[in-house]
Design a protein around this motif. Structure first.
Motif, PDB file in Angstrom:
ATOM      1  N   ARG A   1       1.859  -3.003  -4.000  1.00 56.66           N
ATOM      2  CA  ARG A   1       2.782  -2.434  -3.004  1.00 56.66           C
ATOM      3  C   ARG A   1       1.989  -1.883  -1.808  1.00 56.66           C
ATOM      4  N   ALA A   2       2.499  -2.136  -0.637  1.00 60.92           N
ATOM      5  CA  ALA A   2       1.826  -1.633   0.578  1.00 60.92           C
ATOM      6  C   ALA A   2       2.471  -0.372   1.110  1.00 60.92           C
TER       7      ALA A   2
ATOM      8  N   VAL B   1       9.859   4.735  -3.171  1.00 59.89           N
ATOM      9  CA  VAL B   1       8.492   5.269  -3.098  1.00 59.89           C
ATOM     10  C   VAL B   1       8.301   6.389  -4.115  1.00 59.89           C
ATOM     11  N   GLY B   2       9.261   7.282  -4.222  1.00 54.44           N
ATOM     12  CA  GLY B   2       9.114   8.405  -5.150  1.00 54.44           C
ATOM     13  C   GLY B   2       9.059   7.946  -6.589  1.00 54.44           C
ATOM     14  N   SER B   3       9.943   7.073  -6.919  1.00 52.42           N
ATOM     15  CA  SER B   3       9.947   6.554  -8.302  1.00 52.42           C
ATOM     16  C   SER B   3       8.662   5.809  -8.599  1.00 52.42           C
TER      17      SER B   3
ATOM     18  N   SER C   1       4.956  -5.684   1.337  1.00 47.65           N
ATOM     19  CA  SER C   1       5.559  -4.545   2.021  1.00 47.65           C
ATOM     20  C   SER C   1       6.952  -4.324   1.473  1.00 47.65           C
ATOM     21  N   GLU C   2       7.605  -3.304   1.947  1.00 45.70           N
ATOM     22  CA  GLU C   2       8.967  -3.058   1.454  1.00 45.70           C
ATOM     23  C   GLU C   2       9.877  -4.217   1.814  1.00 45.70           C
ATOM     24  N   GLY C   3       9.732  -4.773   2.998  1.00 45.47           N
ATOM     25  CA  GLY C   3      10.533  -5.911   3.407  1.00 45.47           C
ATOM     26  C   GLY C   3      10.180  -7.159   2.628  1.00 45.47           C
ATOM     27  N   GLY C   4       8.856  -7.349   2.349  1.00 45.01           N
ATOM     28  CA  GLY C   4       8.443  -8.515   1.569  1.00 45.01           C
ATOM     29  C   GLY C   4       8.976  -8.478   0.146  1.00 45.01           C
TER      30      GLY C   4
END
Length: 792
Positions: free
Chosen positions: A786-787, A739-741, A695-698
């Protein structure tokens, strides 16, 4: 038709036949015709005949009545051709006739000359028979004349010897020493001129007369010279003092000294001749000449000056004297060095100026050293042969000889071109004994150093500046042993002997490597132990020293000597390829040993890193199975902390790095931490990143753990440790993209994967975000981990 064939084949050739060969040529023509009949081209001939008949007779059977006319016409043509052949054969060509005539004339001339030769030969034989008695009488007369002439020469030589003897006697009675010396020199020249003469009695008479007068003159000059030397306090067996110099009649003594030295130098020619003849006769009688017998004879004044020293040397160091002991060669070697040292001032100040003024291009001190060395050489050879079965005493003798040679060359400036004592150690029996004892003692020292209590500890462990290599005591002692062996054989004058010692050193290094390997296998159960690391340091230390030796001038010279001597006298076991590498300086004499040692070092380093990684992976299992997908997002990195599951792994990495830094040498530790970083990078990439979804945090937590905690552990040893974790660093970059990149990058990579040509290219796009190691396909895999995608 047969006539037509003869005309076609033999018509032109028949005009060149000789009359004498006509019958043979006709037979050959007939055989040639027969060959044509049976020739393989018979079909073409038959075709020609058929065509002729068709032309003459035609296809109409009614025209066969012309056959009789045709046959008659052919018979007439055949008869005409035969007559032509016979008429040509009966005529002789003019050139052949001229040649035959010339040959007959030449034969008649030759017969005439042979007849004249026989007449002249008979006349000459008769003349020789008539003058033979005269020739016999003349030959007898000439032989008598030759005998008388030889007798006259014989008598003239005797008369000349008597005249020279009378002149020498007269000169000695009137104290005209110079004239006596010149007369003796003339007698010596006469004796040299009779070397090839067959008159043995005359040679012996001249030689005995020369020896008689030479001895008388030499004894008289030697007696006077010894008296002068005594007044000058020679020999100088103690350190000279100023009070020993005579003051009352010093000028007169120096004048007598110069006169006697000059006269002895003038007597040198005849003395050398006698000495050379004596040496030749002794060697001819079967006596073995000493190595120094090939050197030119000593200067005659120096020979006389050496006599009292020689008597002292033989008195003290031969016979039953207590000073003559096999276990104390340093006694006579030191005594000779002391004599040289004490006499150097006298020789340079008193004798050398006289030699210079007399035009003698010799050094008085060097001549004195040569004379004393002749005494030492005989003594060393005698003692060495008696000590071949006494190892300890033999080693002591070799050590003393080497020390004597070093001091003689350095402190007394004895020329390197002149032989000292080292060539005595190159005799086969002595050299082989030296090699055997050297190897046995080295093996014994290796056993002792490896079994010592402090064998695997460094004697400089408390001094960081001197302990970069962290070499254990056994390795340092072993290399010191090899260095001592090198210093012992370095001054030897023979490259082939030096190469034998080098081969011994190579054997010792290989033996020590095998011993290290055996100890390593015993310690391989715990590669992180101090002894295992000490063995690794020992291998690295030996590699470093051998690498330095390969660039040393002395070993480079030995390398060229090995190439020059080849496989027979050089190092054993060298092939053509290795000799070529040595000749081009691409390799060194220790290249094979270095290859084996590097292999052992690589194997040990691999075991150590495998063991370390095994311990780290056990601590990292919980970190691999952490909840990377469910970690919440944390925008403020300053409030983040190390993952609790990563703490055991980080502590293990830190402790192992500190431990390796303490026990390994600097170069080995450099290899160790770099190898550990590479393995740890692959492990984290394979087991943590590729085996989980983030995830983003992971992803942020992973990046924080790596960049703020793992990389700094290696930052103590390099400026940019992240460059050694390229897979992990670039994977964190991909996982932490916005996310966009990430969407744009994934679309670009998918289009490139499907064959589309985009701008920019995938590689350029990856390079812009700092990804250089990972391939586009690997980046796609990471993006799929990526999640945080829209809609998910």
């Amino acid at each position: 038709m047969a006539a037509l064939s003869v005309q076609t084949v033999n018509g032109p050739e028949s005009q060149r036949l000789n009359p004498e060969d006509s019958e043979e040529e006709e037979e050959e023509d007939q055989e040639h015709v027969q060959d044509l009949v049976t020739d393989p081209e018979e079909d073409s001939v038959m075709d020609s005949v058929i065509e002729f008949l068709l032309t003459e007779v035609g296809n109409d059977p009614k025209n066969l009545q012309k056959a009789e006319e045709l046959l008659e016409r052919l018979r007439e043509e055949n008869t005409e051709l035969e007559e032509q052949v016979l008429s040509v054969s009966s005529s002789v060509p003019p050139k052949v006739l001229e040649a035959l005539t010339a040959a007959k004339d030449a034969k008649r001339s030759l017969d005439h000359l042979l007849q004249r030769e026989r007449c002249v030969s008979n006349t000459l034989q008769q003349h020789l028979q008539g003058v033979q008695p005269w020739m016999d009488n003349l030959s007898q007369t000439l032989n008598q004349i030759d005998t008388i002439e030889r007798h006259m020469k014989y008598l003239r030589v005797l008369q000349h010897v008597e005249e020279l003897s009378a002149a020498v006697q007269q000169c000695l009675m009137t104290s005209s020493v110079w004239e006596a010396i010149r007369a003796v020199d003339n007698m010596a020249a006469l004796d040299a001129g009779l070397n090839e003469s067959g008159c043995s009695h005359l040679r012996n008479f001249v030689r005995e007369t020369l020896l008689f007068w030479h001895k008388i003159i030499k004894d008289r000059l030697s007696s006077d010279f010894e008296k002068v030397l005594t007044q000058l306090h020679w020999p100088i067996i103690a350190p000279p003092t100023q009070s020993l110099t005579p003051t009352a009649n010093g000028q007169e003594i120096h004048s007598q000294l110069e006169l006697l030295v000059t006269q002895l130098l003038a007597l040198q020619t005849s003395d050398d001749l006698i000495s050379q003849r004596a040496s030749v006769s002794s060697s001819g009688a079967g006596n073995s000449a000493t190595p120094h017998s090939k050197a030119p004879p000593l200067c005659l004044p120096i020979q006389i000056m050496l006599q009292p020293l020689s008597r002292r040397f033989r008195y003290h160091f031969y016979g039953n004297r207590q000073t003559n002991t096999l276990g104390k060669p340093e006694w006579y070697l030191t005594q000779v060095l002391m004599w040289i040292s004490h006499s150097s001032t006298f020789m340079e100040e008193k004798i050398q100026p006289i030699l210079d003024r007399a035009g003698a291009s010799i050094s008085a001190l060097v001549e004195l050293c040569r004379g004393l060395l002749s005494l030492v050489q005989d003594k060393v050879v005698s003692d060495a042969n008696r000590l071949l079965y006494e190892d300890a005493l033999f080693c002591h003798l070799v050590e003393e000889v080497l020390q004597f040679e070093k001091e003689l060359r350095t402190n007394h400036s004895y020329p390197a071109a002149m032989p000292g004592l080292l060539h005595l150690l190159l005799e086969d029996a002595i050299l082989q004994k030296w090699l055997t004892v050297e190897k046995r003692m080295a093996v014994e020292k290796m056993d002792a150093m490896l079994s010592a209590d402090g064998a695997w500890s460094s004697q400089y462990k408390d001094i960081s500046d001197l302990d970069e290599l962290k070499a254990p005591d056994c390795a340092e002692t072993f290399m010191t042993l090899l260095q001592v062996i090198t210093e012992r054989y370095r001054p030897l004058p023979s490259p082939s002997a030096q190469l034998k010692f080098l081969e011994l050193q190579r054997e010792l290094v290989d033996d020590f490597r095998i011993r290290l390997t055996q100890v390593m296998k015993e310690e391989s159960r715990s590669p992180l132990s101090a002894r295992y690391c000490a063995i690794l340091n020992a291998v690295n230390y030996i590699c470093t020293i051998l690498g330095d030796w390969g660039d040393d001038v002395f070993f480079l010279q030995l390398q060229q000597a090995a190439v020059s001597l080849g496989e027979e006298e050089g190092l054993g076991g060298l092939g053509v390829l290795e000799l070529g590498r040595l000749a081009s300086l691409e390799g060194s004499l220790f290249e094979g040993l270095l290859s084996l040692l590097d292999r052992l070092k690589t194997d040990m380093m691999g075991r150590l890193l495998d063991w370390t990684m095994r311990e780290i992976t056990e601590k990292a299992r919980q970190y691999c199975n952490d909840r990377w997908l469910s970690l919440p997002s944390q925008q403020d990195l300053s409030t983040m902390s190390l993952s609790s599951s990563a703490c055991p792994m980080m502590l293990c990495v830190r402790d192992r790095l500190l431990n390796l830094h303490q026990v390994l040498s600097l170069s080995l530790f450099q290899l160790a931490w770099q190898g550990l970083a590479e393995r740890l990078d692959n492990y984290l990439y394979q087991e943590v990143i590729l085996c989980n979804h983030f995830s983003e945090g992971g992803a942020s937590q992973l990046q924080f753990d790596m960049s703020r905690n793992l990389f700094p552990l290696f930052g103590h040893y390099c400026k940019r440790p992240e460059n050694f974790f390229k897979h992990v660093k670039e994977a964190c970059i991909i996982l932490c993209l916005s996310v966009g990149s990430a969407i744009l990058l994934r679309n670009l990579l998918k289009e490139a994967e499907e064959g589309g040509v985009g701008d920019p290219s995938p590689e350029s796009a990856l390079n812009e975000i700092g990804v250089f190691c990972l391939a586009p396909c690997d980046v796609l895999i990471l993006l799929n981990l990526r999640a945080s995608w829209p809609g998910q």
